[in-house]
Design a protein around this motif. Sequence first.
Motif, PDB file in Angstrom:
ATOM      1  N   CYS A 132      34.908  45.260  38.707  1.00 58.79           N
ATOM      2  CA  CYS A 132      34.220  46.211  39.582  1.00 58.79           C
ATOM      3  C   CYS A 132      35.145  46.522  40.754  1.00 58.79           C
ATOM      4  O   CYS A 132      35.617  45.605  41.426  1.00 58.79           O
ATOM      5  N   MET A 170      26.388  44.391  39.830  1.00 55.22           N
ATOM      6  CA  MET A 170      25.655  45.223  40.779  1.00 55.22           C
ATOM      7  C   MET A 170      24.781  44.381  41.704  1.00 55.22           C
ATOM      8  O   MET A 170      24.600  44.710  42.875  1.00 55.22           O
ATOM      9  N   HIS A 174      25.095  44.569  45.768  1.00 49.98           N
ATOM     10  CA  HIS A 174      23.973  44.789  46.688  1.00 49.98           C
ATOM     11  C   HIS A 174      23.906  43.700  47.758  1.00 49.98           C
ATOM     12  O   HIS A 174      23.591  43.972  48.919  1.00 49.98           O
ATOM     13  N   TYR A 200      21.805  52.793  35.829  1.00 49.15           N
ATOM     14  CA  TYR A 200      21.618  52.870  37.274  1.00 49.15           C
ATOM     15  C   TYR A 200      20.197  53.234  37.670  1.00 49.15           C
ATOM     16  O   TYR A 200      19.677  52.749  38.678  1.00 49.15           O
TER      17      TYR A 200
END
Length: 230
Positions: A132, A170, A174, A200
């Motif tokens: 990522c 993800m 966050h 998403y």
Amino acid sequence: NTENGIMHSLCHTYNLQPITPYSHAMTLSKEEKKKLKKLNAPKYNAIKGLDEALFIVRNKSQEENMSPFIEYKPALNDETLQSCMQIFEDNMTELYQQSSWGLDLAEKREELLHKDARFLLVKAESKIIGFCHFRFDVNDDHEPTESVVYVYEIQVLRPYQRYGIGRRLMEIIHLVAKRAEMKKAMLTVFKKNSAAMNFYKKLGYVADQISPNELGIEEDYDILSNVIQK
């Protein structure tokens, strides 16, 4: 989940037409600029204090010693860069070639080598199986109004997809955004990439106010965002 060929390159990296919903010039506050400078300092550890268990991806179908693990890197060395580029090419070549942007591998390398680029590397069996690329950035290069965590790229090798790796990446992003006191996370995705779009949306992402569709502009990509904290 669906991590197959997930793409998030920032639109302004490709010198696209400026997109802004604002009728007058707006800039970041001094406080926001100061915060970004701190977050982009090489010594800032984006994952400090996060639960170590987050960085091991368990799956019932995997042997204990084969579980992928995630590590944070503020920059890539030559070998790691090549591995990430190869994963990107394997997953994204066709989508890029069919897009209005086209495929420019030299530009992609420069993007990964940017001084503000930060990485979560996914490893298994002594090799990189995914990554990522994210940055502490602004929501709009031309008329920035807030600082955000912008996810440029999530890629996972095909044999390792659908094991929850993308979702875990993800989740970490966050938490990184929350720790950095960012109000939202943002990313760019091709409309044609239905797997990424669905992925998403399941995570709560919606079209951002600066997304072309929201402004009545026809493009082959959308800019999505997710509110981290109000």
